[in-house]
Design an enzyme around this catalytic site. Structure first.
Site, PDB file in Angstrom:
ATOM      1  N   ASP A 162      25.017 -35.744 -63.018  1.00  0.00           N
ATOM      2  CA  ASP A 162      24.156 -34.789 -63.717  1.00  0.00           C
ATOM      3  C   ASP A 162      23.843 -33.599 -62.820  1.00  0.00           C
ATOM      4  O   ASP A 162      23.845 -32.457 -63.264  1.00  0.00           O
ATOM      5  CB  ASP A 162      22.852 -35.430 -64.188  1.00  0.00           C
ATOM      6  CG  ASP A 162      21.988 -34.414 -64.918  1.00  0.00           C
ATOM      7  OD1 ASP A 162      22.450 -33.871 -65.939  1.00  0.00           O
ATOM      8  OD2 ASP A 162      20.874 -34.108 -64.465  1.00  0.00           O
ATOM      9  N   LYS A 204      19.352 -39.710 -66.553  1.00  0.00           N
ATOM     10  CA  LYS A 204      18.311 -39.693 -65.498  1.00  0.00           C
ATOM     11  C   LYS A 204      17.180 -40.675 -65.839  1.00  0.00           C
ATOM     12  O   LYS A 204      16.687 -41.400 -64.976  1.00  0.00           O
ATOM     13  CB  LYS A 204      17.728 -38.282 -65.345  1.00  0.00           C
ATOM     14  CG  LYS A 204      18.647 -37.359 -64.561  1.00  0.00           C
ATOM     15  CD  LYS A 204      18.025 -35.999 -64.367  1.00  0.00           C
ATOM     16  CE  LYS A 204      17.826 -35.279 -65.663  1.00  0.00           C
ATOM     17  NZ  LYS A 204      18.196 -33.900 -65.745  1.00  0.00           N
ATOM     18  N   HIS A 242       9.544 -36.952 -70.684  1.00  0.00           N
ATOM     19  CA  HIS A 242      10.475 -35.874 -70.334  1.00  0.00           C
ATOM     20  C   HIS A 242      10.446 -34.833 -71.436  1.00  0.00           C
ATOM     21  O   HIS A 242      10.434 -35.169 -72.618  1.00  0.00           O
ATOM     22  CB  HIS A 242      11.901 -36.417 -70.167  1.00  0.00           C
ATOM     23  CG  HIS A 242      12.809 -35.442 -69.489  1.00  0.00           C
ATOM     24  ND1 HIS A 242      12.961 -35.398 -68.115  1.00  0.00           N
ATOM     25  CD2 HIS A 242      13.588 -34.447 -69.970  1.00  0.00           C
ATOM     26  CE1 HIS A 242      13.806 -34.432 -67.793  1.00  0.00           C
ATOM     27  NE2 HIS A 242      14.202 -33.829 -68.910  1.00  0.00           N
ATOM     28  N   ARG A 289      26.553 -26.116 -65.995  1.00  0.00           N
ATOM     29  CA  ARG A 289      26.155 -25.711 -67.353  1.00  0.00           C
ATOM     30  C   ARG A 289      25.293 -24.463 -67.315  1.00  0.00           C
ATOM     31  O   ARG A 289      25.404 -23.574 -68.156  1.00  0.00           O
ATOM     32  CB  ARG A 289      25.384 -26.849 -68.046  1.00  0.00           C
ATOM     33  CG  ARG A 289      26.283 -27.991 -68.490  1.00  0.00           C
ATOM     34  CD  ARG A 289      25.461 -29.196 -68.878  1.00  0.00           C
ATOM     35  NE  ARG A 289      24.512 -28.919 -69.926  1.00  0.00           N
ATOM     36  CZ  ARG A 289      23.291 -29.470 -70.017  1.00  0.00           C
ATOM     37  NH1 ARG A 289      22.877 -30.336 -69.114  1.00  0.00           N
ATOM     38  NH2 ARG A 289      22.495 -29.168 -70.992  1.00  0.00           N
ATOM     39  N   SER A 307      22.377 -35.617 -70.141  1.00  0.00           N
ATOM     40  CA  SER A 307      21.684 -35.198 -68.922  1.00  0.00           C
ATOM     41  C   SER A 307      20.313 -35.876 -68.829  1.00  0.00           C
ATOM     42  O   SER A 307      19.953 -36.464 -67.800  1.00  0.00           O
ATOM     43  CB  SER A 307      21.532 -33.669 -68.957  1.00  0.00           C
ATOM     44  OG  SER A 307      20.610 -33.237 -68.008  1.00  0.00           O
TER      45      SER A 307
HETATM   46  N1  URA Z   1      16.434 -31.225 -69.281  1.00  0.00           N
HETATM   47  C1  URA Z   1      17.421 -31.888 -68.619  1.00  0.00           C
HETATM   48  O1  URA Z   1      17.151 -32.690 -67.734  1.00  0.00           O
HETATM   49  N2  URA Z   1      18.690 -31.646 -68.970  1.00  0.00           N
HETATM   50  C2  URA Z   1      19.037 -30.787 -69.937  1.00  0.00           C
HETATM   51  O2  URA Z   1      20.204 -30.643 -70.208  1.00  0.00           O
HETATM   52  C3  URA Z   1      18.018 -30.093 -70.616  1.00  0.00           C
HETATM   53  C4  URA Z   1      16.697 -30.327 -70.263  1.00  0.00           C
END
Ligand code: URA
Length: 455
Positions: free
Chosen positions: A161, A187, A82, A168, A183
Site C-alpha cells: 500500500d 491496512k 478510518h 496513485r 488500500s
Molecule cells: N485512505 C486510504 O488509506 N487510502 C485511500 O486510497 C484513500 C483514503
C-alpha cells in the site's frame, strides 16, 4: 508471470484471477514489476473496475505483502476508525482518546494527505516533538500503557500500500473504488481488530463526489471487513463543506483540543459521538447508539479524554504546551449579501496546498502554521461586509489564497438548506446489536433516517 499480459487483460475489461493479482503485487513489492507497469494496471483498474472476487484477491495480496500486528491473548478489545478523507477532518484526534477512556484499545494507523484531503499524521506533527513513525514494539507499548496511539504504518505493515499509495497520488488514480477499498482495508485488517467503523465521505471535498459512489465503496468495505471476521460498519457523511471551523494543521489540533474540552463545533462533536457510538455498540459495551452517544458526551464533559490525549502525545514524544504560532491572519469579508449556497471544498483543500499546507511533490515539506477558519456554513444568510473566513498564510501567499478562497464560495439570492451531516448507516446486524425496539427513534438519531435522494 507476464505483467504486460495482466495489464492488457484488465485494460480490455477481463477479470483477473487471484493468482495473477497475487503475482503482480508480489512482483511490484520486490521491484520486479516496474512502477510504470503498476501505474498502468492502476489506470486500467480505474477505468474497468474490479468485481468482488478481484477486490478480495487484491486485498489478500496487499495484506500478504507484509506482517500483521499480533496482540497477546487477553490484551483487550481492539477498535479503529478510518475516514476516506476530507477538509477539516480532525475527528481521529479526539475520538481515539475518547474510545480509550471507555476501556477499548485503539491502535490507529493513519495516513498523510492524499490529493486535496488533509492527513491526520501531518496534523499531529504540528505538535513539537511528536513522532508518527513508531516501531511495532512502540505501538504495542503505547497502546498497552495509554490505550491509544495514532501513528503511521511501520515499514513491514502492508508495504504494497505504501508504494501504491504514492504512485496513485501522482498518476491520477486515487478515486477508484477497488483501489481505495484495497488500500484502506488491507491496512485495517493488518491491525488485527475486533471492530472497525468507516467514515465514508461524499461531496465536493471528498474522493467520492457522488453519494451513490460513496455508498458502493462503503458497502464493499463493510462486506470485506465482515467476511474477514472484523465487526465493520460505515457511516456515509457529508463533505460538501469542511468539518468544524478550522482546516489546516496546528489550527485543527487546537480545534480538536476544544472538542476534548467539551467546547468543539457541533458537527465535529456529532461525528465523534456517532462514530464512537458505532464502536461501543459493535463491541457490546453499550446496547444502543443513543445510550453510547450519551456516554461519550458525558466523557467529553468530564475532561478525561483531554487528559488521555495529553498522555498519548507525551508517550509519542510530543509537547502540547508549545504549539507553534499561526501564520499571519487576514479576514475575508462578503462582497455582497445573500445565502451561502455552495462551497467548493476541494478548492479549499487546493488553497491550503497553495499556502504551503500540503504537498505538490512527494518530498515537499508542510508548513504547519497555515490554515483557514471558515466562519460560514452552507445555508447561512450573510450580509455584505460580513466576515466569511480568516486565512493564516505567509504574506507572499495571501493575495492568491484570498482569491482562491473567494472563488470557492457561492452566494445566491435564494435561500438554500444545508445537507444532512450523516446521510446513512451501512452495516450488518451483530450479536450484541440492539433489536429494533432498542434502537433510537429517527428523532433521536440521524443514523436511522431514510437516505436522501442523491444530489
Ligand atoms: N485512505 C486510504 O488509506 N487510502 C485511500 O486510497 C484513500 C483514503
Amino acid at each position: 508471470m507476464n505483467p504486460v499480459a495482466i495489464i492488457t487483460k484488465k485494460r480490455d475489461g477481463g477479470a483477473l484471477l487471484p493468482e495473477e493479482i497475487a503475482a503482480f503485487i508480489e512482483g511490484f513489492v520486490r521491484s520486479d514489476v516496474a512502477d510504470y507497469q503498476m501505474s498502468a494496471l492502476a489506470m486500467a483498474i480505474y477505468f474497468r473496475g474490479m468485481d468482488a472476487a478481484e477486490r478480495s484477491a487484491l486485498i489478500e495480496a496487499m495484506l500478504d505483502s507484509g506482517s500483521r500486528l499480533e496482540w497477546p491473548d487477553g490484551f483487550g478489545t481492539r477498535v479503529d476508525k478510518h475516514s476516506t478523507g476530507g477538509v477539516g477532518d480532525k475527528i481521529s484526534l479526539p475520538l481515539a482518546p475518547m474510545l480509550a477512556c471507555c476501556g477499548l484499545k485503539v491502535p490507529m494507523i493513519s495516513g498523510r494527505g492524499l490529493g486535496t484531503t488533509g492527513g491526520t499524521l501531518d496534523k499531529l506533527e504540528s505538535i513539537p516533538g511528536l513522532r508518527t513513525n513508531l516501531s511495532t514494539g512502540e505501538i504495542y507499548d503505547v497502546v498497552d500503557r495509554v490505550g491509544c496511539v495514532i501513528t503511521g504504518a511501520t515499514a513491514d505493515l502492508v508495504p504494497a500500500d505504501r508504494k501504491l499509495y504514492a504512485l496513485r497520488d501522482v498518476t491520477g488514480t486515487v478515486s477508484s473504488i477497488p483501489l481505495i477499498c484495497a488500500s484502506i482495508m488491507s491496512k485495517k485488517l493488518a491491525e488485527n481488530l475486533d471492530a472497525l467503523v468507516l467514515d465514508v465521505k461524499w461531496g465536493s471535498g471528498a474522493l467520492m463526489k457522488k453519494q451513490h459512489d460513496a455508498r458502493e465503496l462503503a458497502n464493499a468495505m463493510v462486506e470485506i471487513g465482515t467476511t474477514m471476521g472484523v465487526h465493520t460498519t460505515a457511516l456515509l457523511t457529508d463533505m460538501n463543506q469542511p468539518h468544524g471551523v478550522a482546516a489546516g494543521h496546528v489550527v485543527e489540533v487546537e480545534e480538536a483540543l476544544e472538542v476534548l474540552r467539551g467546547e468543539g463545533p457541533e458537527d465535529v462533536v456529532e461525528l465523534c459521538l456517532a462514530l464512537g457510538a458505532e464502536l461501543l455498540v459493535s463491541t457490546g459495551l453499550e446496547k444502543s447508539h443513543s445510550i453510547a452517544a450519551d456516554r461519550l458526551r458525558g466523557l467529553l464533559e468530564s475532561g478525561r479524554p483531554l487528559e488521555k490525549f495529553r498522555e498519548m502525545v507525551i508517550a509519542q514524544g510530543g509537547d502540547l504546551d508549545s504549539l507553534p504560532p499561526h501564520a499571519p491572519s487576514t479576514l475575508m469579508a462578503a462582497r455582497h449579501g445573500g445565502y451561502v449556497s455552495a462551497i467548493d471544498t476541494e478548492q479549499l483543500g487546493s488553497t491550503l496546498i497553495e499556502m504551503g499546507g500540503g504537498r505538490k511533490k512527494l518530498r515537499d515539506k508542510i508548513d504547519h502554521s497555515v490554515g483557514l477558519a471558515m466562519l460560514i456554513r452552507l445555508g447561512d444568510r450573510i450580509e455584505r461586509g460580513q466576515p466569511m473566513a480568516r486565512i493564516f498564510a505567509p504574506p507572499e501567499k495571501t493575495e492568491t489564497s484570498m482569491k482562491m478562497l473567494a472563488d470557492a464560495i457561492t452566494i445566491s439570492t435564494e435561500p438554500t438548506s444545508a445537507p444532512p451531516l450523516i446521510v446513512e448507516r451501512i452495516g450488518m446486524p451483530c450479536a450484541s446489536a440492539p433489536d429494533a425496539a432498542d434502537r433510537p427513534s429517527p428523532a433521536e438519531s440521524p443514523l436511522d433516517r431514510e437516505p436522501p435522494i442523491d444530489r
